[in-house]
Design an enzyme around this catalytic site. Structure first.
Site, PDB file in Angstrom:
ATOM      1  CE  LYS A  70      -8.493  -0.285   1.904  1.00 14.50           C
ATOM      2  NZ  LYS A  70      -8.918   0.467   0.716  1.00 14.50           N
TER       3      LYS A  70
HETATM    4  C1  E4P Z   1      -6.692   0.789  -1.989  1.00 15.39           C
HETATM    5  O1  E4P Z   1      -7.285   0.043  -1.262  1.00 15.39           O
HETATM    6  C2  E4P Z   1      -6.895   2.245  -2.010  1.00 15.39           C
HETATM    7  O2  E4P Z   1      -8.283   2.480  -2.036  1.00 15.39           O
HETATM    8  C3  E4P Z   1      -6.337   2.915  -3.233  1.00 15.39           C
HETATM    9  O3  E4P Z   1      -5.613   2.023  -4.039  1.00 15.39           O
HETATM   10  C4  E4P Z   1      -5.684   4.220  -2.995  1.00 15.39           C
HETATM   11  O4  E4P Z   1      -5.189   4.732  -4.216  1.00 15.39           O
HETATM   12  P1  E4P Z   1      -4.757   6.255  -4.406  1.00 15.39           P
HETATM   13  O5  E4P Z   1      -3.385   6.421  -3.838  1.00 15.39           O
HETATM   14  O6  E4P Z   1      -4.750   6.439  -5.908  1.00 15.39           O
HETATM   15  O7  E4P Z   1      -5.781   7.092  -3.700  1.00 15.39           O
END
Ligand code: E4P
Length: 214
Positions: A83
């Site tokens: 990622k």
């Molecule tokens: C996705 O890969 C992220 O980890 C996640 O959806 C972030 O979500 P948040 O905005 O609730 O922190």
């Protein structure tokens, strides 16, 4: 539509897996930090539980370092996806990792043109964050429609992973648009199951079953 769970909590992953809700897992540094453990150790444990793709985030901001970190993360298991945050250096890293056959997920995407660049770089997944856009009074789901349309226009292969999901309506709208994947906190997955009329109906059937002859 595939369901990924957005967590680094192994117990939640096990619970969701038993219910058939884990086609994959997404993590991020915030979720990993909550576990109090090393990124690599948590990812290793998650990969033991899950057959689908597991996103593990790099924390460098220079392409060379991102690639180095990404190659280390990819060694943990075949289903690891590296990622990478959306930025110029990130796109360079995605191209290099993709040419080595390493799967990538570009995160923190907030505009359709960022998503177009992500696909052109050869990423496996793109993660547009709908909840964080809603938080600043911008319609997060419009972004998903725009990305889906652009990817269809040019037959781009990057899969749209709807992230920053906050409630069941996000999941419904993602499914109506035809997004490839949603990644949800476990709490939202549980909310998808419930309906007050289902609970009422179960209670009534149980009550009526008591009156059946034994
Ligand atoms: C996705 O890969 C992220 O980890 C996640 O959806 C972030 O979500 P948040 O905005 O609730 O922190």
């Amino acid at each position: 539509m595939q369901f990924y769970i957005d967590t680094a909590d192994i117990e939640e992953i096990k619970q969701a897996n038993r219910r058939g809700w884990v086609d994959g897992v997404t993590t991020n540094p915030t979720l990993i930090a909550k576990t109090g453990r090393r990124n690599e150790d948590v990812i290793k444990d998650i990969c033991k539980e899950v057959k689908g793709l597991v996103s593990a985030e790099v924390i460098s901001l220079q392409a060379d370092e991102m690639v180095r970190e990404g190659l280390e993360l990819a060694k943990i298991a075949d289903n690891v996806v590296v990622k990478i945050p959306m930025c110029e250096e990130g796109l360079i890293a995605v191209r290099r990792l993709a040419s080595d056959g390493i799967k990538t997920n570009v995160t923190l995407v907030f505009s359709p043109l960022q998503a177009l660049l992500v696909a052109k770089a050869g990423a496996t997944l793109v993660s547009p964050f709908v909840g964080r856009l809603d938080d600043i009074s911008t319609d997060g789901m419009s972004l998903i429609s725009q990305i889906t349309q652009i990817y269809q226009n040019y037959s781009l292969n990057t899969q749209v992973l709807v992230a920053s999901i906050r409630h069941p309506i996000h999941v419904l709208e993602a499914a109506m648009i035809g997004a490839d994947i949603v990644t949800c906190p476990y709490k939202v997955m549980q909310q998808l199951v419930n309906h007050p009329l289902t609970e009422k109906g179960i209670a009534q059937f149980l009550k009526d079953a008591q009156s059946m002859p034994k």
